[in-house]
Write an enzyme that holds these catalytic residues in place. Structure first.
Site, PDB file in Angstrom:
ATOM      1  N   ASN A 217       0.810  -1.207  -0.138  1.00 39.22           N
ATOM      2  CA  ASN A 217       0.007  -0.062   0.074  1.00 39.22           C
ATOM      3  C   ASN A 217       0.985   1.266  -0.109  1.00 39.22           C
ATOM      4  O   ASN A 217       0.467   2.266  -0.685  1.00 39.22           O
ATOM      5  CB  ASN A 217      -0.864   0.142   1.099  1.00 39.22           C
ATOM      6  CG  ASN A 217      -2.130  -0.984   1.049  1.00 39.22           C
ATOM      7  OD1 ASN A 217      -2.515  -1.200  -0.046  1.00 39.22           O
ATOM      8  ND2 ASN A 217      -2.693  -1.410   1.980  1.00 39.22           N
ATOM      9  N   TYR A 249      16.744 -12.922   2.654  1.00 30.13           N
ATOM     10  CA  TYR A 249      16.643 -11.664   3.480  1.00 30.13           C
ATOM     11  C   TYR A 249      15.677 -12.086   4.632  1.00 30.13           C
ATOM     12  O   TYR A 249      15.072 -10.955   5.295  1.00 30.13           O
ATOM     13  CB  TYR A 249      15.990 -10.478   2.873  1.00 30.13           C
ATOM     14  CG  TYR A 249      16.819  -9.993   1.528  1.00 30.13           C
ATOM     15  CD1 TYR A 249      18.194  -9.893   1.852  1.00 30.13           C
ATOM     16  CD2 TYR A 249      16.549  -9.762   0.499  1.00 30.13           C
ATOM     17  CE1 TYR A 249      19.123  -9.474   0.732  1.00 30.13           C
ATOM     18  CE2 TYR A 249      17.169  -9.192  -0.605  1.00 30.13           C
ATOM     19  CZ  TYR A 249      18.643  -9.187  -0.443  1.00 30.13           C
ATOM     20  OH  TYR A 249      19.412  -8.811  -1.281  1.00 30.13           O
ATOM     21  N   CYS A 260      23.798   0.588  -0.899  1.00 26.59           N
ATOM     22  CA  CYS A 260      22.360   0.732  -1.325  1.00 26.59           C
ATOM     23  C   CYS A 260      21.260   0.904  -0.658  1.00 26.59           C
ATOM     24  O   CYS A 260      20.487   1.878  -0.751  1.00 26.59           O
ATOM     25  CB  CYS A 260      22.279  -0.648  -2.612  1.00 26.59           C
ATOM     26  SG  CYS A 260      23.383  -0.329  -3.729  1.00 26.59           S
TER      27      CYS A 260
END
Ligand SMILES: NC(=O)c1ccc[n+]([C@@H]2O[C@H](COP(=O)([O-])OP(=O)(O)OC[C@H]3O[C@@H](n4cnc5c(N)ncnc54)[C@H](O)[C@@H]3O)[C@@H](O)[C@H]2O)c1
Length: 426
Positions: A217, A249, A260
């Site tokens: 969302n 992850y 990054c």
């Protein structure tokens, strides 16, 4: 078997287990639910449930009663599916569970037959021990396991018959296998885990689902505000099944860093703020990572060590990129607090560090060159405690193990000074 509680979970569980061929008695203190089941009707609307209740009652495999004593009489397995509603302060309401256990305890005095109790209600880790096992500890014939339910209202029957996950946890592995065996004809491999893992997994799953929805969302909102089709963004994201929709992850370990993730998250959140958009989930990610680093620092500060030898300096293995390495931040803090440290990283030669790597490192730890060991053996010979801050190769892992030194592995474990369990949250 007896299913205690004929609500959304209990009724679906009772009817579907009967459909699988078991003889099931559903028990509820609510007479309406019991009468409905006895009449071959589902007590509430759930797609597909009415038909299964009708068929299994007609076949004589599903019955119902308001009496736990009646439910217990003919069975070796009890599945507890009573409600655990939220209290006003958000705490978990365990009154229904406590009362059911009290009733069971009152009926066990005369019983010598073994009884396996499976808790399917969603409860905090430690609850089975505190609220179920403790009051029943005098009854040697009783085994308690946790068997959380993952069905979703609206697709509950399908979720039961085609489970995405089957988890049973308990100290008594035979009892856990017995309960897993109830679902043997379903197309799922059971995960037999520890009791508290089984209790926590349900919360972990629901929290993960909620985080996924909030993430989609927030990305969708940002996309919409930039005139981009958020559905296309998320559909494309889901096409990557290596790094995105995968187990990547998803292992508890050390804080993230590198050139990054922190940079791109900062940029995304900053861009959203310029659009006057609040994205609380994404905004909370870097602070969450910093808290994780602080916890690691606290744990390291409390170690009974005088010479901390760090394995790894870069934010992950096989790179010499030091920008925003959480290990550098950790070392900076430890040194600032007076700890003596040395470092070994097989990819990093201090004299060869230059450019943005050098600037980042020297700004954090100006005398870093003096802290480097050129070999792992040298670092191990100096240290009295090893901190693994980067995944070691099998050769390095062997050398560390052979050193006999105590190890704090930040990469594959989350150290906790004293595990806390407060099931009732009281
Ligand atoms: N509803 C879901 O989609 C869902 C999914 C997964 C897990 N859960 C968990 O499963 C548990 C049950 O959820 P639910 O939605 O079925 O709850 P529910 O409130 O619909 O049903 C609980 C039932 O237990 C009965 N009950 C309570 N005390 C009793 C007693 N002493 N004797 C006999 N019956 C008793 C109640 O009358 C009620 O019918 C909760 O812990 C919930 O968090 C729910």
């Amino acid at each position: 078997m007896a299913v205690l509680g004929l609500g959304y979970v209990g009724c679906v569980t009772a009817a579907c287990l009967a459909r699988l061929g078991h003889r099931v008695m559903g028990v509820d203190r609510d007479e309406f639910k019991v009468r409905s089941v006895l009449a071959g009707e589902a007590p509430f609307y759930e797609p597909g449930l009415a038909q299964i209740v009708r068929e299994t009652v007609t076949a004589g495999r599903l019955s119902a009663s308001t009496s736990i004593a009646e439910g217990l009489a003919e069975t070796d397995v009890v599945l507890i599916c009573v409600g655990t509603p939220s209290a006003k302060n958000g705490n978990l309401g365990l009154e229904q569970l406590g009362r059911v256990v009290e009733e069971l305890a009152g009926l066990l005095g005369e019983r010598s037959r073994p009884l396996t109790i499976a808790v399917r209600s969603t409860v905090y880790p430690g609850t089975c021990e505190e609220i179920v096992m403790a009051p029943l500890s005098g009854y040697r014939q009783v085994s308690v396991v946790s068997n959380p339910e993952f069905l979703r209202e609206g697709t509950a029957v399908k979720d039961f018959m085609e489970p995405s996950l089957l988890v049973v946890g308990g100290v008594d592995t035979e009892a856990a296998k017995r309960v897993a065996g109830l679902y043997a004809s379903l197309p799922v491999e059971p995960c037999l885990v520890s009791l508290r893992t089984a209790e926590l997994i349900k919360y972990a799953c629901n929290a993960y689902h909620a985080v996924k929805i909030a993430f989609a969302n927030e990305i969708g909102t940002l996309a919409a505000n930039l005139g981009i089709d958020g559905s296309e963004v998320m559909e494309t994201l889901c096409r990557d099944t290596e790094l995105n929709i995968s187990a990547a992850y998803l292992k508890p370990g050390f804080a993230f860093g590198g050139s990054c993730l922190p940079k791109d998250l900062r940029a995304l959140v900053y861009r959203a703020s310029r659009l006057d958009l609040k994205l609380p989930l994404l905004e909370a990610v870097l602070p969450s990572n910093e808290r994780h680093l602080e916890r690691a620092l606290q744990i390291l500060m409390e170690l009974p060590a005088r010479r901390l030898g760090f394995f790894g300096l870069a934010f992950k293995e096989n790179t010499d990129d030091l920008r925003e390495s959480p290990v550098v931040a950790l070392l900076e803090q430890l040194i600032g607090k007076g700890r003596t440290v040395r470092v070994f990283d097989s990819q990093i030669v201090p004299e060869r560090i230059y450019g943005s790597n050098q600037r980042y490192l020297l700004a954090a730890i100006p005398h870093i060159g003096k802290l480097f060991d050129s070999s792992l053996e040298q670092m191990l010979a100096w240290a009295d405690y090893v901190v693994i801050a980067q995944k070691p190769s099998s050769e390095c892992a062997r050398l560390i193990a052979e050193s006999g030194l105590p190890v704090m592995d930040l990469v594959s474990t989350i150290p906790s000074p004293q595990p806390v369990v407060e099931p009732t949250g009281a």
